[in-house]
Design a protein around this motif. Structure first.
Motif, short mmCIF file in Angstrom:
data_model
loop_
_atom_site.label_atom_id
_atom_site.label_comp_id
_atom_site.label_asym_id
_atom_site.label_seq_id
_atom_site.Cartn_x
_atom_site.Cartn_y
_atom_site.Cartn_z
N TYR A 11 -36.54 106.49 52.61
CA TYR A 11 -35.38 106.13 53.46
C TYR A 11 -34.07 106.37 52.71
O TYR A 11 -33.13 106.97 53.24
N VAL A 179 -29.48 106.27 63.05
CA VAL A 179 -30.84 106.21 62.50
C VAL A 179 -31.18 104.78 62.08
O VAL A 179 -32.26 104.25 62.39
N GLN A 180 -30.23 104.14 61.41
CA GLN A 180 -30.48 102.80 60.88
C GLN A 180 -30.75 101.78 61.97
O GLN A 180 -31.64 100.94 61.83
N ILE A 183 -34.20 102.19 63.28
CA ILE A 183 -35.16 101.76 62.26
C ILE A 183 -35.25 100.23 62.28
O ILE A 183 -36.34 99.66 62.22
N GLY A 187 -38.58 98.96 63.71
CA GLY A 187 -39.33 98.45 62.55
C GLY A 187 -39.71 96.99 62.72
O GLY A 187 -40.88 96.61 62.53
N ILE A 310 -42.08 99.31 56.35
CA ILE A 310 -41.19 99.56 57.49
C ILE A 310 -40.15 98.45 57.61
O ILE A 310 -38.95 98.72 57.82
N ALA A 314 -36.20 98.62 57.22
CA ALA A 314 -35.35 98.14 58.30
C ALA A 314 -34.26 97.20 57.76
O ALA A 314 -33.10 97.28 58.17
N ALA A 317 -31.82 99.17 55.87
CA ALA A 317 -31.00 99.89 56.85
C ALA A 317 -29.95 98.97 57.45
O ALA A 317 -28.78 99.35 57.61
#
Length: 468
Positions: A11, A179-180, A183, A187, A310, A314, A317
């Motif tokens: 990531y 994207v974050q 996620i 996630g 994940i 997350a 992120a």
């Protein structure tokens, strides 16, 4: 723990790749760097708004509050933010129409240099604390996964954040935010059923919880409404929020993005809350009864290792998406509203980009130092929100919407609101009315009283061409 560590490393590499790509191919001017060229669409702006709001306080912090005195009602910490985005949709087109880069720039247009400079100082101070809280949250996750000392983990998280933000500016910021956010949402959503099942199922979990912890309105309506008002004031006078609206391709896109952001945030309000309740049910004495590691505890103990990876990605992120926004906004204000205003107004465009990048590095180094003190994330966030909003709120909000605002109403409201919030924080910190609510209310009263008293001394327009 090899799988979670690998996922988080991949990531971070991805975020760095985005920064490198945007720096190489997309940054052509300071407007590109600071506002993504003012060409972002609805989904990009909405996801960026949401990712910025859903940081460490809305993930790690909410799980901790659910573990503690708030219980299920901790979900209101995020739901209140969603509700606050609805009235903000009315302001969004006006924010975009100013064609300003920062909040202090608008305040300065209407109410003069001193009002603009005070707003800049309050914004920058608050952004230091907000950046620190998110870097601390990121470092906490890295520490939990790897066992690396927390201070070193904070440095790692800080270095990755500064690298992609400094390279790619707002364009990288918004791409990574898109994207974050997904996620974060996907996630945590994927992890939740694994965690519940691993802990024995919801019936087992709920049977171990005091009934009051499952009361959705446990914190009371005064606190709930206070949170909504807190977020509304914070968002409307928040540099990272305003910069997103300013980056939209047009006024309509800014308005739609505000509504879509409300929907996106609501979708994840209960997930960290329930995870926090799982931790409370299974280990009431976690962290000495404080549950500061509630989210990661539940994940690592009741879900497969790949799910832990994940979730860890997350959380990183969530925290990085807020940290990069706060960082870029602080640097933009320092360069445009302080350096260019008082030291070198004629600096060339490429030099602006260089100075903003240098400011990013300096701010993050200081923010990492603050993070080393390990102040509670939610506490730090609420203090920063109050600091930046209570004073400038009325000046900015009504500066946009009250055509006949008087010339000194903005300055008076900034001073009164700032004094009021500090007073309330010091002497009434346990009162259900939040300091920011009291400070904004006093600032608003001061704004309209001053406008009434000097009604023949109207301030200039907040809009470039006198639009209203």
């Amino acid at each position: 723990m090899n799988a979670p560590i690998l996922i988080v490393i991949l990531y971070m590499i991805g975020m760095l790749a985005v920064g490198f790509y945007t720096n190489k191919y997309a940054i052509k001017s300071s407007t590109d760097y600071m506002l993504a060229g003012r060409r972002m669409g609805v989904l990009m702006v909405a996801a960026s708004l949401s990712a910025n709001n859903v940081g460490g306080g809305s993930t790690l912090g909410v799980a901790t509050r659910a573990f503690g005195v708030w219980g299920l009602s901790a979900a209101w910490y995020v739901i209140a933010a969603s509700v606050a985005m609805i009235p903000l949709a009315w302001f969004a087109p006006k924010i975009r129409k100013t064609m300003a880069v920062t909040i202090p720039e608008v305040v300065n247009r209407r109410f003069g240099d001193l009002a603009g400079s005070l707003t800049a100082v309050l914004n920058v101070l608050a952004l230091f604390f907000l950046t620190s809280s998110q870097i601390l949250a990121s470092g906490t996750v890295v520490n939990a996964l790897t066992g690396i000392p927390l201070n070193v983990s904070i440095l790692i998280a800080g270095v990755v954040t500064i690298a992609y933000t400094t390279m790619g500016g707002m364009i990288a910021d918004q791409i990574t935010d898109l994207v974050q956010f997904f996620i974060i949402l996907l996630g945590l959503a994927i992890a939740l059923p694994f965690i519940i099942n691993g802990a024995g199922g919801w019936e087992v979990i709920s049977s171990k919880l005091p009934p009051v912890q499952l009361d959705f309105f446990k914190i009371g309506w005064v606190t709930i409404l206070g949170l909504v008002f807190n977020y509304f004031c914070t968002f409307l006078s928040g540099p990272e929020m305003v910069s997103r609206f300013s980056s939209a391709k047009d006024e309509r896109a800014a308005q739609k993005a505000s509504v879509l952001s409300a929907v996106l945030m609501t979708m994840m309000a209960f997930i960290p809350t329930i995870i926090g309740l799982v931790s409370l049910a299974m280990d009431p004495q976690l962290d000495g009864g404080k549950g500061t590691s509630a989210l990661m505890y539940a994940t690592t103990h009741f879900a497969p290792s790949w799910i832990t990876g994940i979730v860890a990605a997350a959380i990183v992120a969530a925290t990085m998406s807020s940290a990069d926004s706060n960082l870029l906004c602080a640097s933009t204000i320092i360069i445009r509203d302080i350096y260019m205003k008082y030291f070198n107004p004629n600096v060339e465009d490429k030099r602006i980009i260089f100075l903003t990048r240098a400011s990013n590095v300096a701010i993050l180094v200081i923010s990492m130092g603050i993070a080393m003190f390990k102040v509670n994330i939610v506490t730090m966030n609420l203090f920063a929100f109050a600091l930046r909003s209570a004073g400038p709120f009325a000046a900015y909000a009504f500066g946009l919407t009250v055509p006949k605002a008087s010339k000194h109403s903005g300055l008076v409201s900034i001073i009164v609101g700032s004094i009021a919030v500090v007073y309330w924080q010091v002497y009434n910190s346990t009162h259900p009315v939040l300091p920011i609510v009291f400070g904004c209310a006093m600032g608003t009263i001061a704004f309209f009283v001053t406008t009434f008293l000097e009604k023949n001394n109207v301030a200039p327009s907040a809009y470039v061409e006198g639009e209203k």
